[in-house]
Design a protein around this motif. Structure first.
Motif, short mmCIF file in Angstrom:
data_model
loop_
_atom_site.label_atom_id
_atom_site.label_comp_id
_atom_site.label_asym_id
_atom_site.label_seq_id
_atom_site.Cartn_x
_atom_site.Cartn_y
_atom_site.Cartn_z
N LEU A 214 50.22 38.93 49.99
CA LEU A 214 49.80 37.88 49.30
C LEU A 214 48.47 38.03 48.88
O LEU A 214 47.48 38.58 49.50
N GLY A 215 48.13 38.28 47.43
CA GLY A 215 47.14 38.66 46.93
C GLY A 215 47.03 40.37 46.70
O GLY A 215 46.07 41.12 46.79
N SER A 216 47.90 40.61 46.04
CA SER A 216 48.41 41.90 45.86
C SER A 216 47.57 42.67 44.92
O SER A 216 47.26 43.93 45.10
N THR A 217 46.83 41.97 43.92
CA THR A 217 46.04 42.44 43.02
C THR A 217 44.61 42.57 43.28
O THR A 217 43.90 43.10 42.61
N VAL B 172 53.19 34.04 40.95
CA VAL B 172 51.97 34.15 40.14
C VAL B 172 51.40 32.73 40.07
O VAL B 172 52.23 31.57 40.39
N GLU B 173 50.25 32.49 39.34
CA GLU B 173 49.53 31.21 39.57
C GLU B 173 50.28 30.02 38.74
O GLU B 173 50.33 28.92 39.50
N SER B 174 50.77 30.35 37.49
CA SER B 174 51.33 29.27 36.72
C SER B 174 52.31 29.64 35.90
O SER B 174 52.49 30.98 35.81
N GLY C 2 36.06 42.09 46.92
CA GLY C 2 36.24 41.01 45.76
C GLY C 2 34.81 40.44 45.84
O GLY C 2 33.99 40.49 46.56
N ARG C 3 34.93 39.82 44.66
CA ARG C 3 33.57 38.94 44.37
C ARG C 3 32.99 37.81 45.23
O ARG C 3 31.75 37.77 45.65
N LYS C 4 34.10 37.22 45.65
CA LYS C 4 33.61 35.89 46.38
C LYS C 4 33.05 36.55 47.85
O LYS C 4 31.93 36.07 48.29
N VAL C 5 33.81 37.47 48.47
CA VAL C 5 33.36 37.75 49.89
C VAL C 5 32.26 38.65 49.59
O VAL C 5 31.34 38.62 50.60
N THR C 6 31.79 39.35 48.39
CA THR C 6 30.49 40.09 48.37
C THR C 6 29.44 39.36 48.26
O THR C 6 28.53 39.43 48.84
#
Ligand SMILES: NC(=O)c1ccc[n+]([C@@H]2O[C@H](COP(=O)([O-])OP(=O)(O)OC[C@H]3O[C@@H](n4cnc5c(N)ncnc54)[C@H](OP(=O)(O)O)[C@@H]3O)[C@@H](O)[C@H]2O)c1
Length: 393
Positions: A11-14, A60-62, A207-211
């Motif tokens: 989950l979150g492979s990209t 995928v999302e939508s 990733g940007r959020k965790v950074t």
């Protein structure tokens, strides 16, 4: 006789963790098979992953991304699902043995729970799930027999130090923190740090959020709450040490004064590989850790005047109940606003602090309790953000 391949869903492979997981799998194709993949919007990379790893099902999302992915895959056939229901279906697929949970934020919660309800082993990177629903996760995993194996390097470090030892022998657990890009910046300059500066982590590529969470040290606060539930410890048993070299990931002090530490290169493929192969260990392509090259290992206490969001997380950990849900939701809204350059670095704290101050705590019994508080907090944080920017009175 050759062992059966372990069948995985990612989950979150990209994302950063997802791609590192696939790198590990690429080296051990005789041991692992990819059954399912979940991504959000990066259909280009997902299409490449589908062609290389040949999962049976993806989500995928939508619908928009379903169309994009179909076009990119051409005649290549794979079942494509979408939205939350699709993520849950991939996570709960009967053919999967283990699910790697690496979606960012609370979006990862429902598929993580779906995997646990079906008794899948879980390699957990999505710390936000554990922060908001730790008690529920423990209960569901205990009922279904799922094993929850941490992917976060610090938690993998604790897990390896404990290695089945009884928790009653533990005195204290320390997670280490590099201190991020702003460890030595003068305090008066911190609030105005730019997005580009905050995204330059000195040790980890993530990733940007965790950074951004690492730059504010909210990440370490979330990790403390994650550790509380993963290892079933009391808040006062948990501590953090700033360790700029990021070689020691965790330390466990036992009742008799012995301290075990876990050390490794700063590379997420190490804890990811261990989560996939646990309890076995497989060889690694990385060079051995050379301590003569590292030379010194330093440790400092956390300065909460520099990292006030860490202080808020510590308080939420001690207060318990619904506070960690509020902490996480307000932080997700604030970090997203900072990533979109709508607020300054210093304003992240104001939003999270406001939501925690306004919160009247409640007990969390069911998933709906968590989702309701998460939704209410996001609305409140958005409202505060608009007021801060002078858009409403
Ligand atoms: N990176 C690290 O070194 C590290 C270390 C320890 C723990 N973690 C934790 O692991 C998690 C993932 O971190 P990361 O650094 O890999 O993040 P990332 O690079 O930003 O990747 C996030 C992944 O989640 C997907 N995603 C995000 N929102 C989604 C949604 N609403 N629906 C479906 N998919 C969605 C993204 O898909 P698209 O890109 O396709 O939209 C991407 O595949 C976080 O919880 C983080 O705290 C990360």
């Amino acid at each position: 006789m050759r062992e059966k391949k372990r069948r995985l869903a990612i989950l979150g492979s990209t994302g950063s963790i997802g791609q590192s997981t696939l790198e590990v799998i690429r080296r051990f194709k005789d041991r692992y098979a990819v059954v399912g993949l979940v991504a959000g919007r990066n259909t280009g990379l997902l299409a490449e992953q589908v062609v290389e790893f040949r999962p049976e099902v993806v989500a995928v999302e939508s619908e928009k991304q379903v169309g994009e992915l179909k076009r990119k895959l051409g005649r290549f056939k794979v079942e494509i699902l979408c939205g939350e229901d699709g993520y849950e279906e991939v996570a709960a697929n009967t053919k999967t043995d283990m699910v790697v949970s690496a979606i960012t934020g609370i979006a990862g919660l429902k598929p993580t729970l779906a995997a646990l309800r079906k008794g899948k082993d879980l390699a957990l990177a999505n710390k936000e799930s554990m922060v908001v629903a730790g008690s529920l996760i423990r209960k569901i995993a205990a009922g279904s027999g799922s094993r929850v194996i941490p992917v976060d390097s610090e938690h993998s470090g604790v897990f390896q130090c404990l290695n089945g030892k009884d928790k009653k022998f533990i005195k204290r657990v320390y997670l280490t923190a590099s201190g991020g890009p702003f460890l030595k910046v003068p305090l008066e300059d911190l609030a105005g740090k730019t997005l580009a500066e905050a995204l330059k982590h000195p040790r980890w590529k993530m990733g940007r959020k965790v950074t951004i969470d690492s730059a504010t040290m909210m990440n370490k606060g979330l990790e403390l709450i994650e550790a509380r539930w993963l290892f079933n410890l009391r808040p006062e048993q948990l501590g953090v040490l700033i360790h700029p070299q990021s070689v020691v990931h965790a330390l466990v002090e036992f009742l008799d004064g012995s301290v075990l530490a876990q050390l490794s290169q700063t590379d997420m493929r190490i804890p990811i590989q261990y989560a996939l192969s646990y309890p076995e260990r497989l060889d690694s392509p990385l060079p051995s850790l050379d301590l003569t090259e590292v030379k010194s290992l330093e440790f400092f206490p956390v300065d909460e005047s520099r990292f006030p969001l860490f202080g808020l997380a510590r308080k939420a950990l001690s207060a318990g109940l619904s506070f960690p849900v509020v902490l996480n939701a307000a932080n997700e809204v604030a970090v997203q606003a900072f990533l979109e350059e709508k607020i300054s670095f210093g304003e992240i704290f104001g939003i999270v602090n406001h939501c925690l101050n306004q919160h009247r705590p409640r007990a969390l019994v069911e998933l709906d309790d968590i989702l309701t508080i998460d939704r209410e907090t996001r609305e409140q944080a958005q409202h505060y953000l608009k007021r801060m920017k002078g858009n409403i009175s």
